[in-house]
Design an enzyme around this catalytic site. Structure first.
Site, PDB file in Angstrom:
ATOM      1  N   GLU A  31      -3.628   8.455  -0.366  1.00 26.48           N
ATOM      2  CA  GLU A  31      -2.392   7.686  -0.564  1.00 26.48           C
ATOM      3  C   GLU A  31      -2.559   6.233  -0.118  1.00 26.48           C
ATOM      4  OE1 GLU A  31       0.612   8.339  -2.101  1.00 26.48           O
ATOM      5  OE2 GLU A  31      -0.752   9.863  -2.811  1.00 26.48           O
ATOM      6  N   HIS A  79       0.074   2.463  -8.796  1.00 23.86           N
ATOM      7  CA  HIS A  79      -0.322   3.429  -7.766  1.00 23.86           C
ATOM      8  C   HIS A  79      -0.998   4.631  -8.427  1.00 23.86           C
ATOM      9  CE1 HIS A  79       0.250   5.604  -3.863  1.00 23.86           C
ATOM     10  NE2 HIS A  79       0.334   6.660  -4.669  1.00 23.86           N
ATOM     11  N   GLU A  80      -0.411   5.130  -9.507  1.00 24.64           N
ATOM     12  CA  GLU A  80      -0.999   6.275 -10.219  1.00 24.64           C
ATOM     13  C   GLU A  80      -2.364   5.925 -10.809  1.00 24.64           C
ATOM     14  OE1 GLU A  80      -0.001   9.460 -10.228  1.00 24.64           O
ATOM     15  OE2 GLU A  80       1.150   8.463  -8.687  1.00 24.64           O
TER      16      GLU A  80
END
Ligand SMILES: [Zn+2]
Length: 277
Positions: free
Chosen positions: A195, A137-138
């Site tokens: 996100e 995700h990062e």
């Protein structure tokens, strides 16, 4: 709404009109800062921050078990990231584990400069599949150039006021304004649109690297249950899109074929340690 987001709201509105680019999933994004500038500024900020943490004895040694675990997962994910965006093979991908049991956080700056805090590992107690989802995700935020978006916000505000507690006063004096913005950018919340984008790219990278897509769902469940004095830092910079759990539950089955294939043979790509003098 937090104090920080109240401070940033007017600036965000003002610069929305200034410049836009298109993200990998087709979303329009702020582009006051080019990706190359974001990478250069992040390099400087990373060297400074990791240098300070090292002086304080807060960087976990390379030989430790936790560092080896994090590196092993990161190398499989970075191999996928460079396949998804081939020009990122030139990035100085690096990972450091920060010894701070109170901090539940992980981040990836522009150009692949990463850190994960021992608090995330100790308090969340993630499986390798779940830890891979956090890191993927990062990495996805960096692949989708979200750092430059947040730097745009940081540069449009009085960054100094908000840097309290992020860097020592000495570093603040010696760093360039762009590097300060890059250091601040990892403390700022991503937009909910960013996100969703990072969720979507991240679950795919992780599946292709051989990590179970269902862990994306259990990860966010665990993150929501972490106790202590307040919500984890990770949640303050990663606001939940309204339908995150539902969307991940929809995506997970679509990723199973990648996962099954990768479990048979997933490549790795080596990442360096931070070069700090
Ligand atoms: Zn995020």
């Amino acid at each position: 709404m937090t104090t920080k987001s109240r401070i940033f709201a007017p600036a965000l509105l003002a610069i929305t009109l200034a410049a836009c680019a298109v993200s990998p999933t087709g979303r329009r994004q702020l582009a006051l800062v080019s990706e190359d500038s974001a990478i250069a500024a992040s390099d400087e900020a990373y060297a400074m921050q990791i240098g300070e943490l090292r002086k304080e004895g807060k960087i976990v040694p390379e030989s430790s078990r936790v560092t080896k675990r994090v590196e092993g997962i990161t190398e499989r994910l970075v191999a996928q990231a460079t396949m998804k965006r081939p020009e990122t093979a030139d990035w100085k991908w690096s990972m450091e584990v920060v010894d701070d049991p109170e901090v539940v956080n992980a981040w990836c700056m522009a150009g692949g400069r990463m850190a994960v805090y021992t608090g995330l590992i100790q308090q969340l107690d993630p499986t390798d599949d779940e830890l891979a989802q956090v890191l993927a995700h990062e990495i996805s935020h960096a692949l989708a150039n979200h750092t430059a978006e947040r730097m745009s916000v940081a540069l449009a505000t009085n960054a100094g006021v908000l840097l309290a507690g992020v860097l020592s006063e000495d570093s603040q004096k010696t760093m360039s304004q762009a590097a300060l913005a890059a250091a601040l950018a990892i403390q700022l919340p991503n937009s909910r649109a960013a996100e969703s984008e990072a969720d979507e790219i991240g679950i795919e990278l992780a599946a292709k690297a051989g990590y179970n897509p269902n862990a994306a769902i259990s990860l966010w469940e665990k993150m929501g249950k972490v106790g202590g004095s307040g919500p984890p830092q990770f949640l303050s910079t990663h606001p939940s899109p309204a339908n995150r759990q539902e969307r991940l539950a929809e995506l997970a089955p679509q990723m199973m074929a990648y996962y099954e294939e990768a479990r048979r043979n997933a490549p790795t790509r080596a990442v360096a340690r931070a070069s700090v003098d």
